[in-house]
Structure formats: structure tokens, C-alpha cells
Motif scaffolding. Structure first.
Motif, PDB file in Angstrom:
ATOM      1  N   THR A 149       0.501  -1.437   0.168  1.00  0.00           N
ATOM      2  CA  THR A 149       0.402   0.233   0.175  1.00  0.00           C
ATOM      3  C   THR A 149       0.553   1.149   0.081  1.00  0.00           C
ATOM      4  N   GLY A 150       1.934   1.408  -0.338  1.00  0.00           N
ATOM      5  CA  GLY A 150       3.061   2.584  -0.458  1.00  0.00           C
ATOM      6  C   GLY A 150       2.750   3.585  -1.335  1.00  0.00           C
ATOM      7  N   SER A 151       3.722   4.041  -1.765  1.00  0.00           N
ATOM      8  CA  SER A 151       3.490   5.352  -2.598  1.00  0.00           C
ATOM      9  C   SER A 151       4.964   5.311  -3.328  1.00  0.00           C
ATOM     10  N   VAL A 152       4.911   5.468  -4.546  1.00  0.00           N
ATOM     11  CA  VAL A 152       5.580   6.053  -5.282  1.00  0.00           C
ATOM     12  C   VAL A 152       6.488   7.828  -5.271  1.00  0.00           C
ATOM     13  N   TYR A 153       7.048   8.685  -5.618  1.00  0.00           N
ATOM     14  CA  TYR A 153       6.990   9.444  -5.912  1.00  0.00           C
ATOM     15  C   TYR A 153       8.161  10.018  -6.644  1.00  0.00           C
ATOM     16  N   VAL A 154       7.684  10.637  -7.655  1.00  0.00           N
ATOM     17  CA  VAL A 154       8.730  11.530  -8.966  1.00  0.00           C
ATOM     18  C   VAL A 154       9.368  12.617  -8.325  1.00  0.00           C
ATOM     19  N   ILE A 155      10.305  12.724  -8.177  1.00  0.00           N
ATOM     20  CA  ILE A 155      10.852  14.782  -7.995  1.00  0.00           C
ATOM     21  C   ILE A 155      11.711  14.641  -9.063  1.00  0.00           C
ATOM     22  N   ASP A 156      11.330  15.647  -9.953  1.00  0.00           N
ATOM     23  CA  ASP A 156      11.562  16.800 -10.781  1.00  0.00           C
ATOM     24  C   ASP A 156      12.839  17.844 -10.761  1.00  0.00           C
ATOM     25  N   SER A 157      14.112  17.650 -10.973  1.00  0.00           N
ATOM     26  CA  SER A 157      14.796  18.910 -10.998  1.00  0.00           C
ATOM     27  C   SER A 157      15.655  19.257 -12.055  1.00  0.00           C
ATOM     28  N   VAL A 158      15.130  20.073 -13.056  1.00  0.00           N
ATOM     29  CA  VAL A 158      16.112  21.151 -14.074  1.00  0.00           C
ATOM     30  C   VAL A 158      17.209  21.905 -13.396  1.00  0.00           C
ATOM     31  N   GLY A 159      17.769  21.845 -12.961  1.00  0.00           N
ATOM     32  CA  GLY A 159      19.199  22.634 -13.515  1.00  0.00           C
ATOM     33  C   GLY A 159      19.598  23.579 -14.424  1.00  0.00           C
ATOM     34  N   THR A 160      20.001  25.106 -13.685  1.00  0.00           N
ATOM     35  CA  THR A 160      20.112  26.203 -15.459  1.00  0.00           C
ATOM     36  C   THR A 160      21.638  26.367 -14.746  1.00  0.00           C
ATOM     37  N   CYS A 161      21.916  26.980 -15.497  1.00  0.00           N
ATOM     38  CA  CYS A 161      23.246  27.482 -15.038  1.00  0.00           C
ATOM     39  C   CYS A 161      24.059  28.239 -17.043  1.00  0.00           C
ATOM     40  N   GLY A 162      24.908  29.329 -16.221  1.00  0.00           N
ATOM     41  CA  GLY A 162      25.571  30.714 -17.039  1.00  0.00           C
ATOM     42  C   GLY A 162      24.289  31.548 -17.294  1.00  0.00           C
TER      43      GLY A 162
ATOM     44  N   SER B 219      25.571  34.166 -20.711  1.00  0.00           N
ATOM     45  CA  SER B 219      25.777  34.112 -22.196  1.00  0.00           C
ATOM     46  C   SER B 219      25.968  32.489 -22.316  1.00  0.00           C
ATOM     47  N   ILE B 220      26.869  31.868 -22.421  1.00  0.00           N
ATOM     48  CA  ILE B 220      26.606  30.306 -22.683  1.00  0.00           C
ATOM     49  C   ILE B 220      25.696  29.560 -21.522  1.00  0.00           C
ATOM     50  N   THR B 221      24.236  28.626 -22.018  1.00  0.00           N
ATOM     51  CA  THR B 221      23.744  28.210 -21.037  1.00  0.00           C
ATOM     52  C   THR B 221      23.810  26.842 -20.916  1.00  0.00           C
ATOM     53  N   ALA B 222      23.083  26.264 -20.394  1.00  0.00           N
ATOM     54  CA  ALA B 222      23.203  24.672 -20.063  1.00  0.00           C
ATOM     55  C   ALA B 222      22.320  24.602 -19.492  1.00  0.00           C
ATOM     56  N   GLU B 223      21.552  23.657 -19.223  1.00  0.00           N
ATOM     57  CA  GLU B 223      20.122  23.257 -18.612  1.00  0.00           C
ATOM     58  C   GLU B 223      20.419  21.598 -18.682  1.00  0.00           C
ATOM     59  N   ARG B 224      20.565  21.037 -17.056  1.00  0.00           N
ATOM     60  CA  ARG B 224      20.109  19.287 -17.532  1.00  0.00           C
ATOM     61  C   ARG B 224      19.058  19.681 -16.203  1.00  0.00           C
ATOM     62  N   THR B 225      18.566  17.880 -16.048  1.00  0.00           N
ATOM     63  CA  THR B 225      17.389  18.015 -15.531  1.00  0.00           C
ATOM     64  C   THR B 225      17.765  16.643 -14.687  1.00  0.00           C
ATOM     65  N   VAL B 226      17.741  15.717 -14.167  1.00  0.00           N
ATOM     66  CA  VAL B 226      17.498  14.986 -12.730  1.00  0.00           C
ATOM     67  C   VAL B 226      16.225  14.328 -12.260  1.00  0.00           C
ATOM     68  N   ARG B 227      15.930  13.029 -12.394  1.00  0.00           N
ATOM     69  CA  ARG B 227      14.572  12.844 -12.042  1.00  0.00           C
ATOM     70  C   ARG B 227      14.794  11.244 -11.181  1.00  0.00           C
TER      71      ARG B 227
END
Length: 154
Positions: free
Chosen positions: A122-135, A137-145
Motif C-alpha cells: 500500500t505504498g506510494s511512488v514519488y517522482v521528483i524532477d529537478s531542472v538545473g540551469t547555469c550560465g 551568455s553560454i547556458t546549459a540545462e540538465r534534468t535529474v529525475r
């Protein structure tokens, strides 16, 4: 052939060779300039690639840090209903000021699935999404689930 005719032939052939080095010098200058420009562009592209890779790595670390903060925030509840409420309300934005993550941020959200993985659970599954953005003039975006499971104690 007389001596006068030989002198005249020598003068004509001497005049015809004048300016031969000028086209060769211009050709060498053009070739060297093209090679220098190609080398300069290659160096600039290599430098930009290195910077992009560094910023992308920082974005990954920002996303991982945001995911850890999200997991820590939702699992402060005493029971499953409290954790479900924390997950449902999670809408976190982190702006980092530490040395390695300056000019980085993370957006964290959570969703949960109430359906148990097995009939007796009777448990639950949790999905945590995190989107990291840096920069800037030159930017990058990475996602961790991150998937987390909370089971009921019997």
C-alpha cells in the motif's frame, strides 16, 4: 649574331622577369593569412567547447542538489498522507550562491503515484524532477529525475 644583338636580348629577358616575386609574395601572404584565421577559429571553438562542458557539468550538479533538497523536503512528514501533501505542494526554486554553482538555479517539482507495485503493498511512488540551469551568455540545462518509494509499515 653581333654583340649588339646579344646585349639587346639580355636586356629584354631581364625586363621580362621583373615582378615575378611580387605574385609569389602575395600568394604566400594569402595562404599564411588563411592558415592563421583557420587556426584562430579552431582555438576559439575549442575554448567555447570547454566552457560549455564546464557549464553543463555545473547544471548537472545544480539539478542533483535540487533533487536532494526536494527529497529532503517531502520526506519530513510523519505518515504517507503528510508526505503526499508535501509532494503535492512542492514547487521549489533554488538560486545558488556557493562558489561552484554561482549563476545556477534549480526548479524542483514532485508527483506521486498511489498505485502499489504489488497487490499486498500500500505504498506510494514519488517522482521528483529537478531542472538545473547555469550560465549567462553560454547556458546549459540538465534534468535529474529521482524516484522514491514509501511503503506502509505493518
Amino acid at each position: 649574331m653581333s654583340l649588339k644583338a646579344k646585349v639587346f636580348t639580355l636586356v629584354i629577358s631581364k625586363n621580362r622577369q621583373r615582378g615575378f616575386l611580387l605574385p609569389v609574395a602575395v600568394f604566400i601572404l594569402v595562404v599564411m593569412s588563411v592558415a592563421a584565421i583557420a587556426l584562430w577559429r579552431s582555438t576559439i571553438q575549442s575554448s567555447n567547447s570547454t566552457v560549455q562542458e564546464l557549464i553543463s557539468t555545473q547544471a548537472l550538479y545544480a539539478a542533483e542538489s535540487g533533487a536532494q533538497a526536494g527529497v529532503g523536503q517531502i520526506f519530513t512528514g510523519a505518515d504517507r498522507d503528510a508526505v503526499n501533501a508535501q509532494c503535492d505542494a512542492l514547487n521549489l526554486t533554488l538560486n545558488y550562491s556557493v562558489l561552484g554553482l554561482r549563476q545556477c538555479s534549480a526548479r524542483v517539482s514532485c508527483s506521486f503515484i498511489l498505485s502499489p507495485p504489488s497487490p499486498n503493498d500500500t505504498g506510494s511512488v514519488y517522482v521528483i524532477d529537478s531542472v538545473g540551469t547555469c550560465g549567462t551568455s553560454i547556458t546549459a540545462e540538465r534534468t535529474v529525475r529521482v524516484d522514491a518509494y514509501l511503503g506502509e509499515e505493518e
